[in-house]
Design an enzyme around this catalytic site. Structure first.
Site, PDB file in Angstrom:
ATOM      1  N   LYS A  81       0.858  -1.185   0.000  1.00 49.45           N
ATOM      2  CA  LYS A  81       0.000   0.000   0.000  1.00 49.45           C
ATOM      3  C   LYS A  81       0.894   1.235   0.000  1.00 49.45           C
ATOM      4  CE  LYS A  81      -3.920   2.026   2.536  1.00 49.45           C
ATOM      5  NZ  LYS A  81      -4.824   1.881   3.686  1.00 49.45           N
ATOM      6  N   SER A 156      -9.751   2.037   2.828  1.00 45.97           N
ATOM      7  CA  SER A 156      -8.857   2.728   1.924  1.00 45.97           C
ATOM      8  C   SER A 156      -7.838   1.824   1.227  1.00 45.97           C
ATOM      9  CB  SER A 156      -8.095   3.819   2.681  1.00 45.97           C
ATOM     10  OG  SER A 156      -7.266   3.223   3.667  1.00 45.97           O
ATOM     11  N   SER A 180      -9.967  -0.208   7.098  1.00 53.54           N
ATOM     12  CA  SER A 180      -9.390  -0.131   5.753  1.00 53.54           C
ATOM     13  C   SER A 180      -8.723  -1.390   5.224  1.00 53.54           C
ATOM     14  CB  SER A 180      -8.387   1.011   5.678  1.00 53.54           C
ATOM     15  OG  SER A 180      -9.085   2.208   5.501  1.00 53.54           O
TER      16      SER A 180
END
Ligand code: GLN
Length: 488
Positions: A81, A156, A180
Protein backbone atom coordinates in the site's frame (compact mmCIF):
# COMPACT_ATOMS: atom_id res chain seq x y z
CA UNK A 1 3.50 -24.03 -16.24
CA UNK A 2 -0.10 -23.52 -15.19
CA UNK A 3 -1.49 -20.41 -16.90
CA UNK A 4 -3.16 -19.19 -13.70
CA UNK A 5 -0.10 -19.49 -11.53
CA UNK A 6 -0.92 -16.03 -10.08
CA UNK A 7 -4.00 -17.52 -8.37
CA UNK A 8 -2.05 -20.09 -6.37
CA UNK A 9 -1.59 -19.60 -2.66
CA UNK A 10 1.77 -18.66 -1.20
CA UNK A 11 1.96 -22.04 0.51
CA UNK A 12 1.43 -23.95 -2.79
CA UNK A 13 3.93 -21.67 -4.52
CA UNK A 14 6.46 -22.30 -1.77
CA UNK A 15 6.32 -26.05 -2.48
CA UNK A 16 6.61 -25.46 -6.23
CA UNK A 17 9.62 -23.21 -5.67
CA UNK A 18 11.17 -25.80 -3.34
CA UNK A 19 10.71 -28.56 -5.91
CA UNK A 20 12.38 -26.47 -8.63
CA UNK A 21 9.28 -26.76 -10.87
CA UNK A 22 8.87 -23.00 -10.65
CA UNK A 23 11.27 -20.10 -10.16
CA UNK A 24 10.55 -16.83 -8.46
CA UNK A 25 11.44 -15.06 -11.70
CA UNK A 26 8.73 -17.04 -13.55
CA UNK A 27 6.23 -16.32 -10.81
CA UNK A 28 7.11 -12.63 -10.65
CA UNK A 29 6.86 -12.34 -14.44
CA UNK A 30 3.43 -13.99 -14.34
CA UNK A 31 2.24 -11.44 -11.79
CA UNK A 32 3.71 -8.55 -13.81
CA UNK A 33 2.08 -9.87 -17.00
CA UNK A 34 -1.24 -10.22 -15.23
CA UNK A 35 -0.98 -6.65 -14.00
CA UNK A 36 -0.04 -5.37 -17.44
CA UNK A 37 -3.03 -7.09 -19.01
CA UNK A 38 -5.79 -6.06 -16.58
CA UNK A 39 -4.71 -3.07 -14.52
CA UNK A 40 -5.93 -0.53 -17.04
CA UNK A 41 -9.42 -1.67 -15.93
CA UNK A 42 -8.71 -1.86 -12.20
CA UNK A 43 -6.15 0.82 -11.50
CA UNK A 44 -4.93 -1.02 -8.42
CA UNK A 45 -1.32 0.15 -8.81
CA UNK A 46 0.04 3.68 -8.52
CA UNK A 47 3.54 2.69 -9.64
CA UNK A 48 5.89 -0.25 -9.97
CA UNK A 49 9.53 -0.86 -10.70
CA UNK A 50 9.79 -4.04 -12.76
CA UNK A 51 13.56 -4.15 -12.90
CA UNK A 52 14.01 -3.82 -9.15
CA UNK A 53 11.30 -6.40 -8.52
CA UNK A 54 12.77 -8.92 -10.97
CA UNK A 55 16.18 -8.44 -9.41
CA UNK A 56 14.76 -9.43 -6.05
CA UNK A 57 13.27 -12.53 -7.68
CA UNK A 58 16.68 -13.42 -9.19
CA UNK A 59 18.27 -13.13 -5.73
CA UNK A 60 15.59 -15.36 -4.28
CA UNK A 61 16.13 -18.04 -6.94
CA UNK A 62 19.83 -18.06 -6.15
CA UNK A 63 19.09 -18.58 -2.46
CA UNK A 64 16.67 -21.43 -3.12
CA UNK A 65 19.22 -23.09 -5.40
CA UNK A 66 21.93 -23.02 -2.75
CA UNK A 67 19.60 -24.15 0.02
CA UNK A 68 19.63 -20.76 1.74
CA UNK A 69 15.92 -20.07 1.60
CA UNK A 70 15.06 -17.37 4.13
CA UNK A 71 11.43 -18.27 4.86
CA UNK A 72 8.32 -19.83 3.32
CA UNK A 73 7.70 -16.50 1.63
CA UNK A 74 11.11 -16.34 -0.06
CA UNK A 75 10.46 -15.36 -3.66
CA UNK A 76 6.75 -14.59 -3.20
CA UNK A 77 5.54 -11.20 -4.56
CA UNK A 78 3.91 -8.90 -2.01
CA UNK A 79 2.31 -5.60 -3.12
CA UNK A 80 2.61 -2.60 -0.83
CA UNK A 81 0.00 0.00 0.00
CA UNK A 82 1.41 3.35 -1.06
CA UNK A 83 1.80 4.71 2.47
CA UNK A 84 4.52 2.30 3.65
CA UNK A 85 8.10 3.42 3.08
CA UNK A 86 10.32 1.32 0.84
CA UNK A 87 13.77 2.81 0.33
CA UNK A 88 14.24 4.26 -3.16
CA UNK A 89 10.60 3.90 -4.16
CA UNK A 90 8.08 6.69 -4.63
CA UNK A 91 5.46 7.06 -1.90
CA UNK A 92 2.37 9.21 -2.50
CA UNK A 93 -0.32 8.15 0.01
CA UNK A 94 -2.66 8.57 -2.96
CA UNK A 95 -2.11 12.33 -2.71
CA UNK A 96 -0.89 15.10 -4.96
CA UNK A 97 0.94 16.63 -2.02
CA UNK A 98 3.53 13.83 -2.00
CA UNK A 99 4.18 14.04 -5.74
CA UNK A 100 7.85 13.36 -6.46
CA UNK A 101 8.66 12.13 -2.95
CA UNK A 102 10.93 9.07 -2.72
CA UNK A 103 11.31 7.14 0.56
CA UNK A 104 14.79 7.54 2.01
CA UNK A 105 14.46 4.52 4.32
CA UNK A 106 12.66 1.21 4.84
CA UNK A 107 9.67 0.75 7.15
CA UNK A 108 10.24 -1.99 9.74
CA UNK A 109 7.69 -4.23 7.99
CA UNK A 110 9.65 -3.82 4.73
CA UNK A 111 12.92 -4.65 6.46
CA UNK A 112 11.31 -7.78 7.91
CA UNK A 113 9.92 -8.81 4.53
CA UNK A 114 13.37 -8.34 2.98
CA UNK A 115 14.82 -10.55 5.71
CA UNK A 116 12.19 -13.16 4.81
CA UNK A 117 13.12 -12.92 1.11
CA UNK A 118 9.77 -11.52 -0.09
CA UNK A 119 9.74 -9.96 -3.54
CA UNK A 120 8.59 -6.38 -2.95
CA UNK A 121 6.15 -5.75 -5.77
CA UNK A 122 4.45 -2.44 -6.76
CA UNK A 123 2.90 0.43 -4.89
CA UNK A 124 -0.84 -0.05 -4.39
CA UNK A 125 -3.51 2.58 -4.85
CA UNK A 126 -5.49 3.88 -1.87
CA UNK A 127 -7.79 6.61 -0.67
CA UNK A 128 -5.77 9.76 -0.06
CA UNK A 129 -3.98 9.46 3.31
CA UNK A 130 -6.13 6.35 3.97
CA UNK A 131 -9.26 8.47 4.41
CA UNK A 132 -12.17 6.78 2.72
CA UNK A 133 -14.14 3.58 2.22
CA UNK A 134 -14.30 3.34 -1.56
CA UNK A 135 -10.97 4.28 -3.09
CA UNK A 136 -12.65 7.13 -4.90
CA UNK A 137 -10.47 9.62 -3.01
CA UNK A 138 -7.16 8.84 -4.70
CA UNK A 139 -5.39 11.60 -6.62
CA UNK A 140 -4.13 8.80 -8.88
CA UNK A 141 -7.61 7.69 -9.93
CA UNK A 142 -10.37 5.46 -8.63
CA UNK A 143 -9.86 1.72 -8.22
CA UNK A 144 -12.48 -0.70 -9.59
CA UNK A 145 -13.72 -3.89 -7.97
CA UNK A 146 -12.55 -6.90 -10.04
CA UNK A 147 -15.90 -8.67 -9.41
CA UNK A 148 -17.78 -5.83 -11.11
CA UNK A 149 -15.82 -2.90 -12.42
CA UNK A 150 -18.78 -0.54 -12.05
CA UNK A 151 -18.41 -1.00 -8.27
CA UNK A 152 -15.92 0.18 -5.65
CA UNK A 153 -13.34 -2.22 -4.18
CA UNK A 154 -13.75 -0.61 -0.76
CA UNK A 155 -11.16 1.49 0.96
CA UNK A 156 -8.86 2.73 1.92
CA UNK A 157 -6.72 -0.33 1.00
CA UNK A 158 -8.78 -0.82 -2.17
CA UNK A 159 -5.75 -1.20 -4.44
CA UNK A 160 -4.35 -3.92 -2.18
CA UNK A 161 -7.67 -5.81 -2.13
CA UNK A 162 -8.31 -5.51 -5.88
CA UNK A 163 -4.76 -6.61 -6.73
CA UNK A 164 -4.89 -9.69 -4.47
CA UNK A 165 -8.39 -10.66 -5.65
CA UNK A 166 -7.45 -10.45 -9.34
CA UNK A 167 -4.07 -12.18 -9.21
CA UNK A 168 -2.00 -9.03 -9.76
CA UNK A 169 -0.11 -10.04 -6.64
CA UNK A 170 -0.01 -13.03 -4.30
CA UNK A 171 -0.11 -11.06 -1.07
CA UNK A 172 -0.34 -7.41 -0.08
CA UNK A 173 0.11 -5.10 2.85
CA UNK A 174 -2.71 -2.77 3.80
CA UNK A 175 -3.33 -0.50 6.74
CA UNK A 176 -6.39 -0.25 8.94
CA UNK A 177 -7.42 2.75 11.04
CA UNK A 178 -11.15 2.11 11.11
CA UNK A 179 -11.68 -0.78 8.70
CA UNK A 180 -9.39 -0.13 5.75
CA UNK A 181 -8.08 -3.70 5.54
CA UNK A 182 -11.26 -5.56 6.46
CA UNK A 183 -13.87 -3.66 4.44
CA UNK A 184 -12.01 -3.87 1.08
CA UNK A 185 -11.14 -7.52 1.83
CA UNK A 186 -14.88 -8.22 2.25
CA UNK A 187 -15.83 -6.27 -0.90
CA UNK A 188 -13.24 -8.13 -3.00
CA UNK A 189 -13.68 -11.64 -1.56
CA UNK A 190 -10.28 -12.01 0.09
CA UNK A 191 -8.85 -12.41 3.61
CA UNK A 192 -7.55 -9.45 5.64
CA UNK A 193 -6.20 -9.21 9.17
CA UNK A 194 -6.28 -6.07 11.31
CA UNK A 195 -3.68 -6.89 13.96
CA UNK A 196 -3.96 -5.73 17.55
CA UNK A 197 -2.68 -2.20 18.08
CA UNK A 198 1.02 -2.70 18.87
CA UNK A 199 1.40 -6.11 17.21
CA UNK A 200 3.02 -4.68 14.05
CA UNK A 201 5.50 -1.81 14.02
CA UNK A 202 4.24 1.46 12.55
CA UNK A 203 7.77 2.73 11.87
CA UNK A 204 7.77 3.87 8.25
CA UNK A 205 3.98 3.96 7.95
CA UNK A 206 2.71 7.45 7.10
CA UNK A 207 0.43 8.31 10.02
CA UNK A 208 -3.28 9.02 9.65
CA UNK A 209 -4.49 8.55 13.26
CA UNK A 210 -1.58 7.28 15.32
CA UNK A 211 -3.58 5.70 18.13
CA UNK A 212 -5.64 3.64 15.67
CA UNK A 213 -3.38 2.81 12.68
CA UNK A 214 -2.08 -0.73 12.12
CA UNK A 215 -0.40 -2.36 9.13
CA UNK A 216 -1.76 -5.80 8.27
CA UNK A 217 -1.59 -8.62 5.71
CA UNK A 218 -4.10 -9.28 2.90
CA UNK A 219 -4.21 -12.52 0.91
CA UNK A 220 -6.43 -15.17 -0.63
CA UNK A 221 -6.23 -17.66 2.23
CA UNK A 222 -6.05 -17.56 6.01
CA UNK A 223 -2.80 -19.51 5.92
CA UNK A 224 -1.13 -16.97 3.62
CA UNK A 225 -2.29 -14.09 5.78
CA UNK A 226 -1.06 -15.86 8.92
CA UNK A 227 2.33 -16.50 7.31
CA UNK A 228 2.81 -12.86 6.35
CA UNK A 229 1.60 -11.73 9.78
CA UNK A 230 4.23 -13.96 11.33
CA UNK A 231 6.91 -12.22 9.25
CA UNK A 232 5.89 -8.60 9.95
CA UNK A 233 4.78 -8.75 13.59
CA UNK A 234 6.79 -8.41 16.78
CA UNK A 235 8.38 -5.77 18.93
CA UNK A 236 10.36 -2.94 17.35
CA UNK A 237 12.51 -0.44 19.24
CA UNK A 238 11.68 2.15 16.61
CA UNK A 239 7.98 2.20 17.53
CA UNK A 240 7.33 3.00 21.17
CA UNK A 241 3.78 1.65 20.92
CA UNK A 242 4.91 -1.76 19.69
CA UNK A 243 4.49 -4.75 21.94
CA UNK A 244 6.66 -7.83 22.56
CA UNK A 245 4.32 -10.30 20.84
CA UNK A 246 4.98 -13.99 21.48
CA UNK A 247 5.59 -15.15 17.92
CA UNK A 248 5.40 -18.86 18.69
CA UNK A 249 1.78 -18.29 19.60
CA UNK A 250 0.79 -17.54 16.05
CA UNK A 251 2.87 -20.11 14.23
CA UNK A 252 0.99 -22.06 11.54
CA UNK A 253 0.88 -25.10 13.81
CA UNK A 254 -0.97 -23.11 16.40
CA UNK A 255 -3.33 -21.68 13.76
CA UNK A 256 -4.17 -25.14 12.39
CA UNK A 257 -4.82 -26.56 15.82
CA UNK A 258 -8.58 -26.54 16.38
CA UNK A 259 -9.82 -25.66 19.85
CA UNK A 260 -13.44 -25.55 20.97
CA UNK A 261 -14.35 -21.92 21.59
CA UNK A 262 -17.18 -19.85 22.92
CA UNK A 263 -18.30 -17.44 20.23
CA UNK A 264 -20.28 -14.30 21.06
CA UNK A 265 -22.78 -12.77 18.65
CA UNK A 266 -23.32 -9.08 19.55
CA UNK A 267 -26.98 -8.30 18.81
CA UNK A 268 -26.21 -4.62 18.08
CA UNK A 269 -24.28 -5.73 14.98
CA UNK A 270 -27.26 -7.48 13.44
CA UNK A 271 -29.83 -4.70 13.72
CA UNK A 272 -31.41 -2.34 11.25
CA UNK A 273 -29.51 -1.45 8.09
CA UNK A 274 -27.92 -4.86 7.57
CA UNK A 275 -28.48 -6.29 4.10
CA UNK A 276 -30.71 -9.43 4.39
CA UNK A 277 -28.42 -11.53 2.18
CA UNK A 278 -25.43 -10.67 4.36
CA UNK A 279 -27.41 -11.49 7.48
CA UNK A 280 -28.40 -14.88 6.07
CA UNK A 281 -24.89 -15.73 4.88
CA UNK A 282 -23.38 -14.91 8.27
CA UNK A 283 -26.08 -16.87 10.07
CA UNK A 284 -25.05 -19.85 7.93
CA UNK A 285 -21.43 -19.32 8.98
CA UNK A 286 -22.49 -19.18 12.64
CA UNK A 287 -24.43 -22.43 12.18
CA UNK A 288 -21.35 -24.02 10.71
CA UNK A 289 -19.47 -23.23 13.92
CA UNK A 290 -22.32 -24.54 16.07
CA UNK A 291 -22.32 -27.80 14.14
CA UNK A 292 -18.55 -28.00 14.49
CA UNK A 293 -19.00 -28.09 18.27
CA UNK A 294 -18.33 -24.48 19.31
CA UNK A 295 -20.57 -22.82 21.86
CA UNK A 296 -22.42 -19.79 20.52
CA UNK A 297 -24.09 -17.14 22.69
CA UNK A 298 -25.76 -13.85 22.10
CA UNK A 299 -24.02 -10.92 23.79
CA UNK A 300 -24.57 -7.18 24.01
CA UNK A 301 -22.15 -4.33 23.30
CA UNK A 302 -24.11 -1.43 24.67
CA UNK A 303 -21.68 1.32 23.61
CA UNK A 304 -21.99 0.45 19.91
CA UNK A 305 -24.12 3.47 19.05
CA UNK A 306 -21.33 5.87 20.08
CA UNK A 307 -18.50 4.35 18.07
CA UNK A 308 -19.03 6.33 14.88
CA UNK A 309 -19.10 9.71 16.64
CA UNK A 310 -16.09 8.88 18.80
CA UNK A 311 -14.07 7.66 15.83
CA UNK A 312 -14.72 10.76 13.73
CA UNK A 313 -13.57 12.98 16.60
CA UNK A 314 -10.43 11.07 17.55
CA UNK A 315 -9.36 10.09 14.03
CA UNK A 316 -9.79 13.59 12.64
CA UNK A 317 -8.08 15.21 15.65
CA UNK A 318 -5.04 13.00 15.19
CA UNK A 319 -5.09 13.45 11.43
CA UNK A 320 -5.15 17.24 11.67
CA UNK A 321 -2.05 17.10 13.81
CA UNK A 322 -0.23 14.43 11.76
CA UNK A 323 -0.90 16.14 8.46
CA UNK A 324 0.51 19.47 9.64
CA UNK A 325 3.92 18.30 8.42
CA UNK A 326 2.95 18.53 4.75
CA UNK A 327 3.77 22.16 4.14
CA UNK A 328 5.64 22.30 0.85
CA UNK A 329 8.95 22.80 2.63
CA UNK A 330 10.03 19.27 3.41
CA UNK A 331 8.31 16.71 1.21
CA UNK A 332 6.89 16.33 -2.27
CA UNK A 333 4.71 18.92 -3.93
CA UNK A 334 5.39 22.65 -3.53
CA UNK A 335 3.17 25.37 -4.94
CA UNK A 336 5.11 27.51 -7.37
CA UNK A 337 3.00 30.62 -7.04
CA UNK A 338 3.78 31.47 -3.41
CA UNK A 339 4.72 35.04 -2.47
CA UNK A 340 6.23 34.27 0.94
CA UNK A 341 6.55 31.45 3.49
CA UNK A 342 3.03 31.67 4.90
CA UNK A 343 1.57 31.88 1.42
CA UNK A 344 3.61 28.79 0.54
CA UNK A 345 1.91 26.77 3.28
CA UNK A 346 -1.54 27.99 2.25
CA UNK A 347 -1.09 27.33 -1.42
CA UNK A 348 0.72 24.02 -1.11
CA UNK A 349 -1.89 22.60 1.24
CA UNK A 350 -4.77 24.16 -0.67
CA UNK A 351 -3.57 22.75 -3.99
CA UNK A 352 -2.05 19.52 -2.67
CA UNK A 353 -4.79 17.99 -0.50
CA UNK A 354 -8.06 16.60 -1.85
CA UNK A 355 -11.47 17.54 -0.45
CA UNK A 356 -11.96 14.58 1.94
CA UNK A 357 -8.56 15.22 3.52
CA UNK A 358 -9.41 18.91 3.92
CA UNK A 359 -12.75 18.00 5.49
CA UNK A 360 -10.95 15.81 8.06
CA UNK A 361 -8.31 18.46 8.82
CA UNK A 362 -11.05 21.03 9.42
CA UNK A 363 -13.08 18.69 11.63
CA UNK A 364 -9.97 17.71 13.58
CA UNK A 365 -8.85 21.30 14.03
CA UNK A 366 -12.32 22.20 15.24
CA UNK A 367 -12.52 19.46 17.90
CA UNK A 368 -9.03 20.33 19.14
CA UNK A 369 -9.63 24.07 19.34
CA UNK A 370 -9.59 25.72 22.75
CA UNK A 371 -13.31 26.13 23.14
CA UNK A 372 -14.20 22.63 21.87
CA UNK A 373 -11.39 20.51 23.25
CA UNK A 374 -13.19 19.49 26.43
CA UNK A 375 -16.64 18.96 25.02
CA UNK A 376 -15.49 16.94 21.99
CA UNK A 377 -11.97 15.59 22.14
CA UNK A 378 -11.68 14.90 25.85
CA UNK A 379 -15.16 13.47 26.04
CA UNK A 380 -14.52 11.24 23.04
CA UNK A 381 -11.41 9.88 24.76
CA UNK A 382 -13.49 8.98 27.81
CA UNK A 383 -16.15 7.26 25.73
CA UNK A 384 -13.39 5.41 23.91
CA UNK A 385 -12.39 3.87 27.25
CA UNK A 386 -16.01 2.86 27.84
CA UNK A 387 -16.11 1.21 24.40
CA UNK A 388 -12.99 -0.77 25.24
CA UNK A 389 -14.41 -1.74 28.65
CA UNK A 390 -17.58 -2.90 26.95
CA UNK A 391 -15.56 -5.38 24.85
CA UNK A 392 -13.40 -6.47 27.78
CA UNK A 393 -16.51 -7.22 29.80
CA UNK A 394 -17.96 -9.37 27.00
CA UNK A 395 -14.61 -11.14 26.59
CA UNK A 396 -14.90 -12.42 30.16
CA UNK A 397 -17.60 -14.77 28.91
CA UNK A 398 -16.67 -15.49 25.30
CA UNK A 399 -13.39 -16.11 23.46
CA UNK A 400 -14.24 -14.51 20.16
CA UNK A 401 -16.97 -12.52 18.44
CA UNK A 402 -18.53 -12.90 15.00
CA UNK A 403 -20.10 -9.95 13.19
CA UNK A 404 -20.64 -8.66 9.66
CA UNK A 405 -17.82 -6.59 8.11
CA UNK A 406 -20.02 -4.31 6.04
CA UNK A 407 -23.73 -3.47 5.99
CA UNK A 408 -23.96 -4.15 2.23
CA UNK A 409 -21.87 -5.72 -0.56
CA UNK A 410 -19.71 -3.44 -2.73
CA UNK A 411 -21.66 -0.38 -3.83
CA UNK A 412 -21.54 1.40 -7.20
CA UNK A 413 -18.80 3.89 -7.99
CA UNK A 414 -20.29 7.34 -7.31
CA UNK A 415 -23.18 6.00 -5.23
CA UNK A 416 -22.02 7.47 -1.92
CA UNK A 417 -19.36 9.97 -2.92
CA UNK A 418 -21.67 12.98 -2.55
CA UNK A 419 -22.77 12.01 0.95
CA UNK A 420 -19.91 11.72 3.47
CA UNK A 421 -22.20 10.45 6.25
CA UNK A 422 -23.43 7.54 4.13
CA UNK A 423 -19.83 6.78 3.26
CA UNK A 424 -18.76 6.87 6.92
CA UNK A 425 -21.58 4.47 7.82
CA UNK A 426 -20.05 1.75 5.64
CA UNK A 427 -17.50 1.21 8.46
CA UNK A 428 -20.06 0.88 11.20
CA UNK A 429 -18.99 -2.71 12.08
CA UNK A 430 -15.24 -2.23 11.91
CA UNK A 431 -14.24 1.02 13.64
CA UNK A 432 -14.99 -0.15 17.19
CA UNK A 433 -12.21 -2.75 16.88
CA UNK A 434 -9.60 -0.03 16.33
CA UNK A 435 -11.01 2.13 19.12
CA UNK A 436 -10.82 -0.84 21.51
CA UNK A 437 -7.37 -1.98 20.31
CA UNK A 438 -8.49 -5.50 19.36
CA UNK A 439 -7.59 -7.78 16.45
CA UNK A 440 -10.03 -8.88 13.74
CA UNK A 441 -10.08 -10.99 10.60
CA UNK A 442 -12.30 -10.46 7.58
CA UNK A 443 -12.88 -13.53 5.47
CA UNK A 444 -15.18 -14.53 2.62
CA UNK A 445 -18.31 -16.58 3.37
CA UNK A 446 -20.43 -16.30 0.25
CA UNK A 447 -21.63 -14.45 -2.81
CA UNK A 448 -24.71 -12.26 -3.09
CA UNK A 449 -27.36 -12.86 -5.76
CA UNK A 450 -25.49 -10.23 -7.83
CA UNK A 451 -22.34 -12.36 -7.51
CA UNK A 452 -20.62 -9.94 -5.16
CA UNK A 453 -18.46 -11.26 -2.32
CA UNK A 454 -19.74 -11.26 1.26
CA UNK A 455 -17.36 -11.41 4.22
CA UNK A 456 -17.66 -11.92 7.93
CA UNK A 457 -15.58 -10.65 10.80
CA UNK A 458 -13.99 -12.64 13.63
CA UNK A 459 -12.92 -10.39 16.50
CA UNK A 460 -10.41 -11.46 19.14
CA UNK A 461 -8.93 -10.25 22.40
CA UNK A 462 -5.79 -8.11 22.21
CA UNK A 463 -2.83 -10.19 20.94
CA UNK A 464 -5.03 -13.25 20.27
CA UNK A 465 -4.47 -13.24 16.51
CA UNK A 466 -3.79 -16.99 16.63
CA UNK A 467 -7.34 -17.63 17.90
CA UNK A 468 -8.92 -15.42 15.27
CA UNK A 469 -6.84 -17.02 12.51
CA UNK A 470 -7.52 -20.49 13.82
CA UNK A 471 -11.29 -20.01 13.80
CA UNK A 472 -11.06 -18.53 10.30
CA UNK A 473 -8.89 -21.42 9.11
CA UNK A 474 -11.44 -23.95 10.32
CA UNK A 475 -14.18 -22.25 8.29
CA UNK A 476 -12.00 -21.90 5.24
CA UNK A 477 -11.02 -25.59 5.28
CA UNK A 478 -14.67 -26.62 5.16
CA UNK A 479 -15.59 -24.25 2.30
CA UNK A 480 -14.21 -23.41 -1.08
CA UNK A 481 -14.22 -19.61 -1.11
CA UNK A 482 -10.49 -19.30 -1.49
CA UNK A 483 -10.67 -20.83 -4.96
CA UNK A 484 -13.43 -18.48 -6.04
CA UNK A 485 -12.08 -15.80 -8.37
CA UNK A 486 -13.61 -12.85 -10.21
CA UNK A 487 -14.15 -13.22 -13.96
CA UNK A 488 -11.89 -10.30 -14.87
N1 GLN B 1 -13.07 4.46 6.15
C1 GLN B 1 -12.57 4.93 7.40
C2 GLN B 1 -12.15 6.36 7.26
O1 GLN B 1 -12.37 6.90 6.24
C3 GLN B 1 -11.40 4.07 7.83
C4 GLN B 1 -10.19 4.35 7.07
C5 GLN B 1 -9.01 3.49 7.47
O2 GLN B 1 -9.15 2.48 8.16
N2 GLN B 1 -7.83 3.95 7.09
O3 GLN B 1 -11.62 6.96 8.14
Amino acid sequence: MDSEIFYKSASELDSLLDSGKLTSVELTKAVIERTRSIDAKLHAFISFDEEKTLNEAIQSDMRRKTGEKLSNLDGIPVGIKDLISERGQPLTCGSKILGGYVSPYDATVIERMRNAGCVLWGRLNMDEFAMGSSNENSYHGKVANPWDISRVPGGSSGGSAAAVASGETILALGSDTGGSIRQPAAFCGIVGLKPTYGAVSRYGLVAFASSLDQIGPMGRSVEDVATLFHVISGHDDKDSSSYPVDKTNHSMESVKNKRIKTIGIPSEYFGEGLDPEIRQTIEDAINFYKNAGHRVKEVSLTMTEYTMAVYYIIATAEASSNLARFDGVRYGYRSERAKDAVDLYYRTRGEGFGSEVKRRIMLGTYVLSNENFESYYLRAQKVRTLIRNDFMEVFKNVDLLITPVTPSPAFKIGEKSADPLQMYLSDIYTISINLAGLCALSLPCGLSSDRLPIGFQIIGKPFHEHEVLSLGYEFEQAHDFKNMHPAI
